[in-house]
Design an enzyme around this catalytic site. Structure first.
Site, PDB file in Angstrom:
ATOM      1  N   LYS A  15      39.909  30.193  39.766  1.00  0.00           N
ATOM      2  CA  LYS A  15      40.840  29.606  40.744  1.00  0.00           C
ATOM      3  C   LYS A  15      40.094  29.215  42.026  1.00  0.00           C
ATOM      4  CE  LYS A  15      43.190  33.440  40.924  1.00  0.00           C
ATOM      5  NZ  LYS A  15      42.396  34.318  40.038  1.00  0.00           N
ATOM      6  N   ARG A  90      51.723  36.823  44.520  1.00  0.00           N
ATOM      7  CA  ARG A  90      51.375  37.641  43.362  1.00  0.00           C
ATOM      8  C   ARG A  90      52.516  38.544  42.940  1.00  0.00           C
ATOM      9  NH1 ARG A  90      45.483  37.522  44.703  1.00  0.00           N
ATOM     10  NH2 ARG A  90      44.361  38.452  42.998  1.00  0.00           N
ATOM     11  N   ARG A 129      29.133  37.247  38.733  1.00  0.00           N
ATOM     12  CA  ARG A 129      29.508  36.550  39.980  1.00  0.00           C
ATOM     13  C   ARG A 129      28.777  37.139  41.186  1.00  0.00           C
ATOM     14  NH1 ARG A 129      35.648  35.819  41.885  1.00  0.00           N
ATOM     15  NH2 ARG A 129      35.694  38.104  41.811  1.00  0.00           N
ATOM     16  N   ARG A 162      30.786  41.780  44.588  1.00  0.00           N
ATOM     17  CA  ARG A 162      32.002  42.447  45.080  1.00  0.00           C
ATOM     18  C   ARG A 162      32.178  43.808  44.406  1.00  0.00           C
ATOM     19  NH1 ARG A 162      36.671  37.852  44.734  1.00  0.00           N
ATOM     20  NH2 ARG A 162      37.839  39.711  44.068  1.00  0.00           N
ATOM     21  N   ARG A 173      42.291  45.459  37.274  1.00  0.00           N
ATOM     22  CA  ARG A 173      42.934  44.329  37.971  1.00  0.00           C
ATOM     23  C   ARG A 173      43.690  43.466  36.976  1.00  0.00           C
ATOM     24  NH1 ARG A 173      37.787  41.743  40.461  1.00  0.00           N
ATOM     25  NH2 ARG A 173      39.122  40.074  41.225  1.00  0.00           N
TER      26      ARG A 173
HETATM   27  P1  AP5 Z   1      36.074  32.411  40.668  1.00  0.00           P
HETATM   28  O1  AP5 Z   1      36.336  30.975  40.970  1.00  0.00           O
HETATM   29  O2  AP5 Z   1      35.450  33.239  41.749  1.00  0.00           O
HETATM   30  O3  AP5 Z   1      37.382  33.121  40.071  1.00  0.00           O
HETATM   31  P2  AP5 Z   1      38.773  33.500  40.756  1.00  0.00           P
HETATM   32  O4  AP5 Z   1      39.840  33.148  39.785  1.00  0.00           O
HETATM   33  O5  AP5 Z   1      38.888  32.904  42.132  1.00  0.00           O
HETATM   34  O6  AP5 Z   1      38.601  35.084  40.804  1.00  0.00           O
HETATM   35  P3  AP5 Z   1      38.893  36.188  41.925  1.00  0.00           P
HETATM   36  O7  AP5 Z   1      38.275  37.478  41.423  1.00  0.00           O
HETATM   37  O8  AP5 Z   1      38.440  35.752  43.269  1.00  0.00           O
HETATM   38  O9  AP5 Z   1      40.425  36.289  41.858  1.00  0.00           O
HETATM   39  P4  AP5 Z   1      41.317  37.463  42.101  1.00  0.00           P
HETATM   40  O10 AP5 Z   1      42.617  36.802  42.046  1.00  0.00           O
HETATM   41  O11 AP5 Z   1      41.211  38.656  41.265  1.00  0.00           O
HETATM   42  O12 AP5 Z   1      40.755  38.069  43.489  1.00  0.00           O
HETATM   43  P5  AP5 Z   1      41.166  37.813  44.988  1.00  0.00           P
HETATM   44  O13 AP5 Z   1      39.949  37.610  45.778  1.00  0.00           O
HETATM   45  O14 AP5 Z   1      42.266  36.813  45.086  1.00  0.00           O
HETATM   46  O15 AP5 Z   1      35.138  32.455  39.347  1.00  0.00           O
HETATM   47  C1  AP5 Z   1      34.665  33.688  38.810  1.00  0.00           C
HETATM   48  C2  AP5 Z   1      33.200  33.515  38.324  1.00  0.00           C
HETATM   49  O16 AP5 Z   1      33.194  32.628  37.202  1.00  0.00           O
HETATM   50  C3  AP5 Z   1      32.242  32.905  39.359  1.00  0.00           C
HETATM   51  O17 AP5 Z   1      30.966  33.488  39.213  1.00  0.00           O
HETATM   52  C4  AP5 Z   1      32.208  31.406  38.981  1.00  0.00           C
HETATM   53  O18 AP5 Z   1      30.982  30.794  39.332  1.00  0.00           O
HETATM   54  C5  AP5 Z   1      32.400  31.464  37.476  1.00  0.00           C
HETATM   55  N1  AP5 Z   1      33.160  30.335  36.942  1.00  0.00           N
HETATM   56  C6  AP5 Z   1      34.237  29.711  37.523  1.00  0.00           C
HETATM   57  N2  AP5 Z   1      34.701  28.727  36.731  1.00  0.00           N
HETATM   58  C7  AP5 Z   1      33.916  28.760  35.601  1.00  0.00           C
HETATM   59  C8  AP5 Z   1      33.921  28.000  34.371  1.00  0.00           C
HETATM   60  N3  AP5 Z   1      34.839  27.027  34.146  1.00  0.00           N
HETATM   61  N4  AP5 Z   1      32.988  28.293  33.438  1.00  0.00           N
HETATM   62  C9  AP5 Z   1      32.067  29.302  33.642  1.00  0.00           C
HETATM   63  N5  AP5 Z   1      32.027  30.042  34.777  1.00  0.00           N
HETATM   64  C10 AP5 Z   1      32.946  29.778  35.739  1.00  0.00           C
HETATM   65  O19 AP5 Z   1      41.831  39.226  45.358  1.00  0.00           O
HETATM   66  C11 AP5 Z   1      41.032  40.396  45.535  1.00  0.00           C
HETATM   67  C12 AP5 Z   1      41.936  41.577  45.849  1.00  0.00           C
HETATM   68  O20 AP5 Z   1      42.658  41.368  47.067  1.00  0.00           O
HETATM   69  C13 AP5 Z   1      43.033  41.855  44.792  1.00  0.00           C
HETATM   70  O21 AP5 Z   1      42.516  42.638  43.729  1.00  0.00           O
HETATM   71  C14 AP5 Z   1      44.086  42.600  45.630  1.00  0.00           C
HETATM   72  O22 AP5 Z   1      43.728  43.943  45.821  1.00  0.00           O
HETATM   73  C15 AP5 Z   1      44.002  41.889  46.981  1.00  0.00           C
HETATM   74  N6  AP5 Z   1      44.951  40.752  47.097  1.00  0.00           N
HETATM   75  C16 AP5 Z   1      44.628  39.430  47.195  1.00  0.00           C
HETATM   76  N7  AP5 Z   1      45.741  38.678  47.287  1.00  0.00           N
HETATM   77  C17 AP5 Z   1      46.798  39.542  47.236  1.00  0.00           C
HETATM   78  C18 AP5 Z   1      48.210  39.358  47.253  1.00  0.00           C
HETATM   79  N8  AP5 Z   1      48.762  38.134  47.332  1.00  0.00           N
HETATM   80  N9  AP5 Z   1      48.996  40.461  47.164  1.00  0.00           N
HETATM   81  C19 AP5 Z   1      48.457  41.702  47.093  1.00  0.00           C
HETATM   82  N10 AP5 Z   1      47.119  41.942  47.061  1.00  0.00           N
HETATM   83  C20 AP5 Z   1      46.291  40.868  47.126  1.00  0.00           C
END
Ligand code: AP5
Length: 222
Positions: A15, A90, A129, A162, A173
């Site tokens: 994403k 979420r 990552r 991370r 997660r």
């Molecule tokens: P990447 O693009 O980084 O993936 P992502 O979907 O953005 O993953 P995140 O881990 O950032 O999402 P998340 O939703 O768990 O975490 P968030 O930070 O929002 O890609 C991943 C890897 O794959 C990279 O190395 C990339 O290069 C590679 N890649 C990408 N596309 C590819 C492809 N097509 N082919 C091959 N490789 C590819 O949240 C973190 C924490 O914050 C949560 O766990 C929670 O505790 C808290 N939090 C955040 N938002 C909320 C909310 N709204 N409510 C409550 N808690 C929240």
């Protein structure tokens, strides 16, 4: 007219990778609640102190804290052309709060693009990552390595892994945040005919082409 979009999907689905590109190409504000929370942890704010242990366990940060943080972000002037939401909403409470905020601005979500991918591919992606300390630019050790090991190509800051990208936390997660918590949010938007699904297991360029096609389709119907 503004364009307001949501990207949903399990952790590591790609994403953030797609959101950064789309937001800069279309002049939308990229709002990533995970990035905002990690900045709060780094800065040692009251929100960051409360969120730190919750995030490290792979749990969701409480709705009231997230909604307040998001409300403030949505009031910034760079959101007027539209927002690309990455990691929010979420939970059902967050989705309802978002609708209320957008109603107040006479705006509404145009589409919820859901990134579908299986758990084993997510574990592979997240174990490789690396992100930069300055601005959360995203790399992968195998499929998108930086030019100089350990250094961000864009801003020269250090790359790090991370805490929540450890395999046990990734699995937690996925279960808690995607299998359980996301289902009612998907139902909420499906009922309004807003959900569009893509196969996120394909290479970045193919995913980008499909997402762009969906967004162009919205523009054509606007
Ligand atoms: P990447 O693009 O980084 O993936 P992502 O979907 O953005 O993953 P995140 O881990 O950032 O999402 P998340 O939703 O768990 O975490 P968030 O930070 O929002 O890609 C991943 C890897 O794959 C990279 O190395 C990339 O290069 C590679 N890649 C990408 N596309 C590819 C492809 N097509 N082919 C091959 N490789 C590819 O949240 C973190 C924490 O914050 C949560 O766990 C929670 O505790 C808290 N939090 C955040 N938002 C909320 C909310 N709204 N409510 C409550 N808690 C929240």
């Amino acid at each position: 007219m503004s364009l307001d979009l949501i990207l949903m999907g399990p952790p590591g689905a790609g994403k953030g990778t797609q959101a950064a590109r789309i937001a800069s190409q279309r002049g939308l504000a990229h709002i990533a609640t995970g990035d905002m929370l990690r900045a709060a942890v780094r800065d040692g704010t009251p929100l960051g102190r409360e969120a730190k242990a919750i995030m490290a366990r792979g749990d969701l940060v409480p709705d009231d804290l997230i909604i307040a943080m998001f409300r403030e972000r949505l009031s910034a002037p760079d959101t007027e052309q539209g927002v690309l939401l990455d990691g929010f909403p979420r939970t059902s409470a967050q989705a309802e709060a978002l609708d209320g905020m957008l109603d107040g601005l006479r705006r509404q979500i145009a589409s919820v693009i859901v990134f579908e991918i299986d758990l084993e591919e997510l574990v592979r992606r997240l174990s490789g990552r690396r992100v930069c300390r300055a601005a959360e630019h995203v790399y992968h050790l195998e499929s998108r390595p930086p030019k100089v090991e350990g250094i961000c190509d864009e801003d020269g800051s250090e790359l790090y892994q991370r805490d929540d990208d450890r395999e046990d936390v990734v699995r937690a997660r996925y279960e808690k945040q995607w299998v359980s918590a996301a289902a009612p949010v998907l139902d909420y938007y499906s009922g309004r005919g807003l959900v569009q699904r893509i196969d996120a297991s394909r290479p970045r360029d193919e995913v980008a082409g499909e997402v762009d096609g969906l967004i162009n389709g919205l523009d054509a119907h606007a």
